[in-house]
Design an enzyme around this catalytic site. Structure first.
Site, mmCIF file in Angstrom:
data_model
loop_
_atom_site.group_PDB
_atom_site.id
_atom_site.type_symbol
_atom_site.label_atom_id
_atom_site.label_comp_id
_atom_site.label_asym_id
_atom_site.label_seq_id
_atom_site.Cartn_x
_atom_site.Cartn_y
_atom_site.Cartn_z
ATOM 1 N N GLY A 13 0.829 -1.199 0.000
ATOM 2 C CA GLY A 13 0.000 0.000 0.000
ATOM 3 C C GLY A 13 0.861 1.246 0.000
ATOM 4 N N MET A 17 0.712 7.723 3.069
ATOM 5 C CA MET A 17 1.126 7.168 4.361
ATOM 6 C C MET A 17 2.077 5.991 4.187
ATOM 7 S SD MET A 17 -0.018 8.616 7.209
ATOM 8 C CE MET A 17 -0.163 7.317 8.436
ATOM 9 N N GLY A 18 1.714 5.071 3.306
ATOM 10 C CA GLY A 18 2.529 3.874 3.113
ATOM 11 C C GLY A 18 3.905 4.187 2.565
ATOM 12 N N VAL A 81 -3.642 -0.082 3.384
ATOM 13 C CA VAL A 81 -4.621 0.101 2.311
ATOM 14 C C VAL A 81 -5.944 0.517 2.952
ATOM 15 C CG1 VAL A 81 -3.485 -1.589 0.841
ATOM 16 C CG2 VAL A 81 -5.371 -2.321 2.316
ATOM 17 N N LYS A 82 -6.906 0.887 2.140
ATOM 18 C CA LYS A 82 -8.207 1.335 2.634
ATOM 19 C C LYS A 82 -8.864 0.253 3.471
ATOM 20 C CE LYS A 82 -12.550 3.398 1.044
ATOM 21 N NZ LYS A 82 -13.348 3.800 -0.148
ATOM 22 N N ALA A 83 -9.483 0.650 4.591
ATOM 23 C CA ALA A 83 -10.119 -0.301 5.497
ATOM 24 C C ALA A 83 -11.247 -1.053 4.810
ATOM 25 C CB ALA A 83 -10.643 0.426 6.735
ATOM 26 N N SER A 135 -0.698 7.033 13.947
ATOM 27 C CA SER A 135 -1.125 8.433 13.940
ATOM 28 C C SER A 135 0.051 9.367 13.681
ATOM 29 C CB SER A 135 -1.766 8.808 15.284
ATOM 30 O OG SER A 135 -2.120 10.177 15.302
ATOM 31 N N LYS A 189 -6.709 3.522 18.917
ATOM 32 C CA LYS A 189 -6.529 4.502 17.833
ATOM 33 C C LYS A 189 -7.854 5.194 17.508
ATOM 34 C CE LYS A 189 -4.514 6.649 14.357
ATOM 35 N NZ LYS A 189 -5.589 7.089 13.459
ATOM 36 N N HIS A 192 -8.372 7.719 20.160
ATOM 37 C CA HIS A 192 -7.421 8.799 19.858
ATOM 38 C C HIS A 192 -8.048 9.757 18.841
ATOM 39 C CE1 HIS A 192 -4.562 10.469 16.946
ATOM 40 N NE2 HIS A 192 -3.671 10.566 17.917
ATOM 41 N N ASN A 193 -8.636 9.204 17.796
ATOM 42 C CA ASN A 193 -9.241 10.049 16.762
ATOM 43 C C ASN A 193 -10.462 10.791 17.288
ATOM 44 O OD1 ASN A 193 -7.286 8.843 15.200
ATOM 45 N ND2 ASN A 193 -8.647 8.359 13.503
ATOM 46 N N GLU A 196 -9.222 13.629 19.096
ATOM 47 C CA GLU A 196 -8.773 14.569 18.058
ATOM 48 C C GLU A 196 -9.947 15.394 17.527
ATOM 49 O OE1 GLU A 196 -7.417 13.870 13.499
ATOM 50 O OE2 GLU A 196 -6.321 12.698 15.002
ATOM 51 N N HIS A 469 -41.250 1.467 35.823
ATOM 52 C CA HIS A 469 -39.864 1.004 35.805
ATOM 53 C C HIS A 469 -39.250 0.895 37.195
ATOM 54 C CE1 HIS A 469 -39.730 1.024 31.481
ATOM 55 N NE2 HIS A 469 -40.080 2.305 31.431
#
Length: 500
Positions: A13, A17-18, A81-83, A135, A189, A192-193, A196, A469
Site C-alpha cells: 500500500g 502514508m505507506g 490500504v483502505k479499510a 497516527s 486509535k 485517539h481520533n 482529536e 420502571h
C-alpha cells in the site's frame, strides 16, 4: 537469495502514508520490500528512495509472490490500504504465499471487531496478526509516528525492533507499545481520533469566539495561538492552527488570509462516529467528543444554514458574524486570557472522556490496558500530542484506578483556577449567538460530574409513572413503585412499549 540479504520487513500500500512509512523504515537502517496493486506507485516509491539516498534499503516488487519471498523469515508485512474489503483482499493474496509463523500487520484505521475476526482467520492458517493504529499523518509517517499495535504479542516481539526505531522518540521513550490483545490497538486509535475530533472543535470554537466576539484579526489570532503554544497549551494542533491563521493566499493576486476563503464544511472518515457509538454502547458520557461530531454534521448542511441565516435576518435576528465587536484593548486582552483558560479546561475534559471510554472497553473485553502508557505513546508523533500528556501519564501512574482525570489533584486545581474564565467565555459566546457546543459541553460535563445530586431523580420518577420502571430510594433499600395518579392506576400492567 540468502536470508540475510532479504528484507527485514515488507509493506503493501504505497499511497502517501505507506510510501512515507516505508522511507522512514529504510532510513532507520532496515531493508524493506514494497508492493502496490498499481505498479506506478511502486515505481514512485523506488524513485523517491533513490533520490533520498535509500535505494539500497527499499526494493520494489510488482508480483505478490516475489514480494513475499523477498522477506526474511518469519516474514512480516505491514498493510496500509483502505479499510474493509481491500484489507481482506490483501490478506487473501498474502496468505497464499506465506508460511506458518509469518506475520500480517494492518496499519490502517479499522473497526476493532474486523481485526478480531481477521486474527481468528489468520490463526486458522497458522499466521500471526496485528491491528496497529498509526497516527501522525504523512509527516509523522515519514519522520516518526505514534503506533498502537494490538493482537498477537508474538507478532509484536518479532517486529518490535523495527517499530521502536521508526516511531517518534520522546524523553519517555519510543511512541509505541504493545497495547493489548485482540482489537485493542485499533480501539485505542479510534478513541485517539475521537479525542482529536474534540480537540479540533474546541480550537475552532476558541478561534470563533476571539474573532467574532473579540474582533481579533487573523494576525492577532496567530500571535495569540503562538503564545499559547509556548505554554500550557503546547500541542501539535495549536501549533498548526497558528500557522494556518498566518498563511496568506498565494493562489490569487489579491492574497489575504487563506483560512477565510476555505469553505466551512468539515469532512470525516468515520472514526469519530465509531467513538460516539461505542460510548453509547458502554454508557460512557463523552459530550465534548459527541458535540464535535454533531458540529461536523451541522457544517455539512451549508445551504440550509445560509437559508436559515437569511430567514432570521428577515425576522430581525442577525447572525453572530454580522455583529461588529467593540471591545477596548483591555477587554480584548481579558477575552484572550479567558479563552486560553477555557480551552485548556475543556481539553482536560475531552481527554478525560476519552480515557474513560478506553478503560470501559478494556474492562468489558478484559484487555488490561494501561492508561498511563496510552498517554505516553501519544506524547510524540501523533495528532493529539500535547505537553500535558506527560502529566496525564503521571496521574495514572500514581493511581491506575483513577476514576477520572477530573479528580486528579493537579488537574482539579487547574480546573478550579480556570473556572471563572471558562464561564465568562461560554456566557459571552451565548450572549453573542456564537455556538460553542464542545466548550459548553465540557463545562456542563464538569458541572455534572462534580455535583453529588443531579435532577435524575425526577427522570426516574417519570419513568416509573409511565412505564412502572420502579426506582431506588435514598432512605430505603430495594426497588419501589408508586401509583402516582389515576393516570397510571393500572400499574400492574407492564408497558414495555413505553420504555424511555
Amino acid at each position: 537469495m540468502a536470508d540475510e540479504e532479504k528484507s527485514r520487513v515488507g509493506l503493501v500500500g504505497l499511497a502517501v502514508m505507506g510510501q512515507n512509512l516505508a522511507l522512514n523504515v529504510a532510513e532507520k537502517g532496515f531493508k524493506i520490500s514494497v508492493f502496490n496493486r498499481s505498479g506506478d506507485k511502486t515505481d514512485n516509491a523506488v524513485a523517491r528512495a533513490q533520490k533520498e539516498g535509500l535505494g539500497d534499503k527499499l526494493v520494489g516488487y510488482k508480483d505478490m509472490k516475489e514480494f513475499v519471498n523477498s522477506l526474511q523469515k518469519p516474514r512480516s508485512v505491514i498493510i496500509l490500504v483502505k479499510a474493509g474489503a481491500p484489507v481482506d483482499a490483501t490478506i487473501k493474496g498474502l496468505s497464499e504465499h506465506m508460511e506458518p509463523g509469518d506475520i500480517i500487520i494492518d496499519g490502517g484505521n479499522e473497526w476493532y471487531e474486523n481485526t478480531e475476526r481477521r486474527i481468528e482467520e489468520a490463526h486458522a492458517k497458522n499466521l500471526l496478526y496485528m491491528g496497529m493504529g498509526v497516527s501522525g499523518g504523512e509527516e509523522g509517517a515519514r519522520n516518526g509516528p505514534s503506533m498502537m499495535p494490538g493482537g498477537d504479542v508474538e507478532a509484536y516481539e518479532a517486529v518490535k525492533e523495527v517499530l521502536t526505531a521508526s516511531t517518534a522518540q520522546t524523553d519517555s521513550g519510543a511512541c509505541v507499545t504493545f497495547v493489548g490483545k485482540g482489537g485493542a490497538g485499533n480501539f485505542v486509535k479510534m478513541v485517539h481520533n475521537g479525542i482529536e475530533y474534540g480537540d479540533m472543535q474546541l480550537i475552532s470554537e476558541a478561534y470563533d469566539v476571539l474573532k467574532t466576539v473579540g474582533g481579533l484579526t487573523n494576525a492577532e489570532l496567530a500571535t495569540a495561538f503562538n503564545e499559547w503554544n509556548a505554554a500550557e497549551l503546547d500541542s501539535f494542533l495549536i501549533e498548526i492552527s497558528a500557522l494556518i491563521l498566518a498563511k496568506e493566499d498565494d493562489q490569487v493576486a489579491d492574497g489575504g488570509p487563506l483560512v477565510d476563503k476555505i469553505l466551512d464544511k468539515t469532512g470525516m472518515k468515520g472514526t469519530g462516529k465509531w467513538t460516539v457509538q461505542q460510548a453509547a454502547e458502554l454508557s460512557v458520557a463523552i459530550p465534548t467528543i459527541a458535540s464535535s461530531l454533531d458540529a461536523r454534521f451541522i457544517s455539512g448542511v451549508k445551504d440550509e444554514r445560509v437559508a436559515a441565516e437569511a430567514c432570521y435576518k428577515t425576522a430581525g435576528l442577525a447572525a453572530a458574524d454580522a455583529a461588529t465587536p467593540k471591545l477596548s484593548a483591555e477587554e480584548k486582552k481579558q477575552l484572550v486570557d479567558d479563552v486560553r483558560a477555557a480551552l485548556y479546561a475543556s481539553k482536560i475534559c475531552s481527554y478525560a472522556q476519552g480515557m474513560n471510554l478506553i478503560r470501559a472497553k478494556s474492562t468489558e473485553q478484559e484487555w488490561g490496558l494501561d492508561l498511563g502508557e496510552m498517554a505516553r505513546i501519544w506524547k510524540g508523533g501523533c495528532i493529539i500530542r500535547a505537553r500535558f500528556l506527560d502529566r496525564i501519564k503521571k496521574a495514572y501512574d500514581k493511581d491506575a484506578n483513577l476514576p477520572s482525570l477530573l479528580v486528579d489533584g493537579e488537574f482539579a486545581a487547574e480546573l478550579v483556577e480556570r473556572n471563572e474564565s471558562w464561564r465568562r467565555v461560554v456566557t459571552a459566546a451565548i450572549n453573542a449567538g456564537v455556538a460553542t457546543p464542545s466548550m459548553s459541553g465540557s463545562l456542563a460535563y464538569f458541572d455534572s460530574y462534580r455535583r453529588g445530586r443531579l435532577p435524575a431523580n425526577l427522570v426516574q420518577a417519570q419513568r416509573d409513572f409511565f412505564g412502572s420502571h420502579t426506582y431506588e430510594r435514598t432512605d430505603m433499600e430495594g426497588w419501589h413503585h408508586t401509583v402516582w395518579s389515576d393516570m397510571n392506576s393500572a400499574d400492574s400492567i407492564t408497558t414495555d412499549g413505553y420504555n424511555a
